[in-house]
Write a protein that holds these residues in place. Structure first.
Motif, PDB file in Angstrom:
ATOM      1  N   ARG A 147      -5.558 -12.743  -6.531  1.00 18.13           N
ATOM      2  CA  ARG A 147      -5.113 -11.645  -5.668  1.00 18.13           C
ATOM      3  C   ARG A 147      -5.365 -10.343  -6.408  1.00 18.13           C
ATOM      4  N   GLN A 148      -6.013  -9.399  -5.726  1.00 18.14           N
ATOM      5  CA  GLN A 148      -6.402  -8.158  -6.381  1.00 18.14           C
ATOM      6  C   GLN A 148      -5.832  -6.956  -5.643  1.00 18.14           C
ATOM      7  N   LEU A 149      -5.657  -5.877  -6.412  1.00 15.65           N
ATOM      8  CA  LEU A 149      -5.209  -4.601  -5.867  1.00 15.65           C
ATOM      9  C   LEU A 149      -6.220  -3.524  -6.222  1.00 15.65           C
ATOM     10  N   LYS A 150      -6.451  -2.624  -5.293  1.00 16.96           N
ATOM     11  CA  LYS A 150      -7.229  -1.429  -5.598  1.00 16.96           C
ATOM     12  C   LYS A 150      -6.253  -0.281  -5.781  1.00 16.96           C
ATOM     13  N   VAL A 151      -6.360   0.424  -6.901  1.00 10.20           N
ATOM     14  CA  VAL A 151      -5.419   1.468  -7.266  1.00 10.20           C
ATOM     15  C   VAL A 151      -6.164   2.771  -7.501  1.00 10.20           C
ATOM     16  N   GLU A 152      -5.633   3.867  -6.945  1.00 11.90           N
ATOM     17  CA  GLU A 152      -6.184   5.206  -7.184  1.00 11.90           C
ATOM     18  C   GLU A 152      -5.290   5.918  -8.197  1.00 11.90           C
ATOM     19  N   LEU A 153      -5.862   6.272  -9.346  1.00 10.74           N
ATOM     20  CA  LEU A 153      -5.102   6.954 -10.389  1.00 10.74           C
ATOM     21  C   LEU A 153      -4.792   8.385  -9.949  1.00 10.74           C
ATOM     22  N   VAL A 154      -3.548   8.805 -10.140  1.00 10.32           N
ATOM     23  CA  VAL A 154      -3.133  10.128  -9.655  1.00 10.32           C
ATOM     24  C   VAL A 154      -2.584  11.037 -10.750  1.00 10.32           C
ATOM     25  N   GLY A 155      -2.117  10.470 -11.852  1.00 13.14           N
ATOM     26  CA  GLY A 155      -1.542  11.331 -12.877  1.00 13.14           C
ATOM     27  C   GLY A 155      -1.115  10.534 -14.089  1.00 13.14           C
ATOM     28  N   GLU A 156      -0.531  11.238 -15.039  1.00 12.28           N
ATOM     29  CA  GLU A 156      -0.071  10.593 -16.262  1.00 12.28           C
ATOM     30  C   GLU A 156       1.191  11.279 -16.760  1.00 12.28           C
ATOM     31  N   ALA A 157       1.971  10.518 -17.513  1.00  7.67           N
ATOM     32  CA  ALA A 157       3.190  11.045 -18.105  1.00  7.67           C
ATOM     33  C   ALA A 157       3.048  10.999 -19.615  1.00  7.67           C
TER      34      ALA A 157
ATOM     35  N   VAL B  35       0.838  -1.193   0.000  1.00  6.06           N
ATOM     36  CA  VAL B  35       0.000   0.000   0.000  1.00  6.06           C
ATOM     37  C   VAL B  35       0.874   1.244   0.000  1.00  6.06           C
ATOM     38  N   GLY B  36       0.554   2.179  -0.895  1.00  9.21           N
ATOM     39  CA  GLY B  36       1.315   3.406  -1.024  1.00  9.21           C
ATOM     40  C   GLY B  36       2.327   3.387  -2.148  1.00  9.21           C
ATOM     41  N   SER B  37       2.551   2.228  -2.762  1.00  8.19           N
ATOM     42  CA  SER B  37       3.500   2.144  -3.867  1.00  8.19           C
ATOM     43  C   SER B  37       2.791   2.441  -5.191  1.00  8.19           C
ATOM     44  N   PHE B  38       3.574   2.789  -6.208  1.00  6.17           N
ATOM     45  CA  PHE B  38       3.043   3.181  -7.514  1.00  6.17           C
ATOM     46  C   PHE B  38       2.944   1.990  -8.461  1.00  6.17           C
ATOM     47  N   VAL B  39       2.010   2.101  -9.400  1.00  6.14           N
ATOM     48  CA  VAL B  39       1.934   1.188 -10.532  1.00  6.14           C
ATOM     49  C   VAL B  39       1.798   2.026 -11.797  1.00  6.14           C
ATOM     50  N   ARG B  40       2.112   1.409 -12.934  1.00  6.74           N
ATOM     51  CA  ARG B  40       2.077   2.102 -14.228  1.00  6.74           C
ATOM     52  C   ARG B  40       1.186   1.339 -15.195  1.00  6.74           C
ATOM     53  N   ILE B  41       0.362   2.096 -15.936  1.00  8.67           N
ATOM     54  CA  ILE B  41      -0.502   1.500 -16.952  1.00  8.67           C
ATOM     55  C   ILE B  41      -0.124   2.118 -18.288  1.00  8.67           C
ATOM     56  N   PRO B  42       0.629   1.395 -19.138  1.00 13.62           N
ATOM     57  CA  PRO B  42       1.041   1.969 -20.417  1.00 13.62           C
ATOM     58  C   PRO B  42      -0.119   2.091 -21.388  1.00 13.62           C
ATOM     59  N   GLN B  43      -0.164   3.227 -22.084  1.00 13.04           N
ATOM     60  CA  GLN B  43      -1.181   3.470 -23.105  1.00 13.04           C
ATOM     61  C   GLN B  43      -0.511   4.112 -24.324  1.00 13.04           C
ATOM     62  N   GLY B  44       0.288   3.313 -25.001  1.00 11.09           N
ATOM     63  CA  GLY B  44       1.006   3.831 -26.147  1.00 11.09           C
ATOM     64  C   GLY B  44       2.096   4.789 -25.722  1.00 11.09           C
TER      65      GLY B  44
ATOM     66  N   GLU C  15      -5.252  -0.483  -1.545  1.00  9.51           N
ATOM     67  CA  GLU C  15      -5.827  -1.631  -0.840  1.00  9.51           C
ATOM     68  C   GLU C  15      -5.411  -2.915  -1.548  1.00  9.51           C
ATOM     69  N   THR C  16      -5.215  -3.972  -0.774  1.00  9.10           N
ATOM     70  CA  THR C  16      -4.942  -5.292  -1.340  1.00  9.10           C
ATOM     71  C   THR C  16      -6.010  -6.258  -0.861  1.00  9.10           C
ATOM     72  N   VAL C  17      -6.416  -7.152  -1.752  1.00  9.36           N
ATOM     73  CA  VAL C  17      -7.395  -8.192  -1.422  1.00  9.36           C
ATOM     74  C   VAL C  17      -6.710  -9.529  -1.612  1.00  9.36           C
ATOM     75  N   GLU C  18      -6.431 -10.231  -0.532  1.00 11.07           N
ATOM     76  CA  GLU C  18      -5.667 -11.480  -0.586  1.00 11.07           C
ATOM     77  C   GLU C  18      -6.595 -12.693  -0.668  1.00 11.07           C
ATOM     78  N   ASN C  19      -6.097 -13.716  -1.352  1.00 12.84           N
ATOM     79  CA  ASN C  19      -6.714 -15.046  -1.354  1.00 12.84           C
ATOM     80  C   ASN C  19      -8.200 -15.017  -1.703  1.00 12.84           C
ATOM     81  N   THR C  20      -8.520 -14.403  -2.815  1.00  9.09           N
ATOM     82  CA  THR C  20      -9.886 -14.439  -3.324  1.00  9.09           C
ATOM     83  C   THR C  20     -10.029 -15.671  -4.201  1.00  9.09           C
ATOM     84  N   ASP C  21     -10.790 -16.649  -3.746  1.00  2.00           N
ATOM     85  CA  ASP C  21     -10.905 -17.933  -4.453  1.00  2.00           C
ATOM     86  C   ASP C  21     -12.114 -17.943  -5.370  1.00  2.00           C
ATOM     87  N   SER C  22     -11.953 -18.582  -6.521  1.00  4.44           N
ATOM     88  CA  SER C  22     -13.067 -18.774  -7.462  1.00  4.44           C
ATOM     89  C   SER C  22     -12.968 -20.173  -8.045  1.00  4.44           C
ATOM     90  N   ILE C  23     -14.095 -20.714  -8.491  1.00  6.00           N
ATOM     91  CA  ILE C  23     -14.144 -22.071  -9.049  1.00  6.00           C
ATOM     92  C   ILE C  23     -14.482 -21.975 -10.526  1.00  6.00           C
TER      93      ILE C  23
END
Length: 305
Positions: free
Chosen positions: A81-91, A44-53, A63-71
């Protein structure tokens, strides 16, 4: 097609500036080694990047959601395993800007940020910026803030009891008045700190002058000139509730301040903008004499009639 080593997963949900990311099974361990450095996945608090060209969107994991099981259809249990990410800006190219002009789509790739990405986000130390510390996730990157924006706007340092608010304030003040690279005092730095609880005198005594109304060996006595006191408070103390007297007092204060400016050519102040609150010295004894003489004459005139 082989994914790059920074690949974390894909976008599975978009809701305004909030997105959910499903991590790829290859990063389920929670650690990723890139260029010899170990990165914690989903912190939590670390950055992620979503490339768009040509553009890159950046977000912060909230937020992190651990061990979400599905059949699946075959009855096999899949751990997700899922992450909730808040978008803050773009380069756009190498220029990072806060805010989002376009949002990601479902199934777009999400990547771990590298040191090069962090340098885009935090920028370089430009003119007018001060270094306040190092980035916790990458100690080779300085964190700078724009001094003009800091001091010309309302700022607040918030935190629970014992979280280090006073220490942060002391560090921030030291960064403002001390050159980060040469560790020397900045000659034009002027800061007034009202230390009501006596927390900062020991932390900043080597770079500050300490004044106190009950001065000890480590502090100087605090003297406040009467002309620095708000006129309303000064008049209430000296004149009481008389409205007419207050109005005359205000007029005489302005006249005396204008006279002071006219008598001192080095003070470059437009006399038409001087008010009773302008921090300019005035002669209190002269005002007192004028008021006493005026009211005494009026009282004698009324008594004789």
């Amino acid at each position: 097609m082989t994914k790059p080593p920074t690949y974390l997963g894909k976008v599975i949900s978009v809701s305004g500036a909030s997105i959910f990311v499903e991590l790829t099974p290859q990063v389920m361990s929670g650690l990723l080694v890139i260029e010899g450095k170990t990165h914690r996945i989903g912190q939590v608090g670390s950055f992620v990047r979503i490339p768009q060209g040509y553009n890159n969107l950046y977000g912060i994991i909230s937020e992190t959601v651990e061990n979400t099981d599905s059949i699946d259809l075959s009855g096999k249990i899949n751990t997700r395993r899922q992450l909730k990410v808040e978008l803050v800006g773009e380069a756009i190219g190498n220029d990072f800007e806060r805010g989002i002009s376009q949002f990601p789509s479902i199934s777009e790739e999400v990547h771990l940020v590298t040191e090069q990405d962090l340098k885009k986000i935090y920028g370089t130390q430009e003119k007018g910026q001060i270094v306040i510390g190092k980035l916790s996730s990458s100690d080779s990157i300085n964190v700078s803030i724009d001094l003009d924006n800091l001091v010309n706007k309302h700022s607040a340092i918030l935190g629970s009891t014992g979280s280090g608010k006073s220490t942060s304030v002391a560090s921030l003040l030291r960064a403002i008045i001390t050159s980060h690279t040469q560790n020397i005092l900045m000659p034009s730095a002027r800061i007034v700190l009202f230390d009501l609880h006596g927390e900062y005198s020991s932390a900043l005594s080597d770079i500050a002058n300490v004044f106190s109304i009950n001065a000890d060996n480590d502090a100087e006595n605090l003297y406040i000139p009467y002309w620095c006191v708000a006129p309303d408070s000064l008049i209430d103390f000296l004149c009481g509730p008389s409205t007419d007297l207050k109005n005359n007092f205000i007029d005489l204060i302005i006249d005396e301040k204008i006279n002071f400016v006219n008598a001192n050519d080095n003070i470059k102040i437009n006399i038409n903008k001087i008010t009773a609150y302008t921090p300019i010295p005035f002669r209190l004894d002269k005002i007192w004499y004028e008021l006493f003489h005026t009211y005494s004459v009026n009282w004698l005139d009324e008594d004789m009639t």
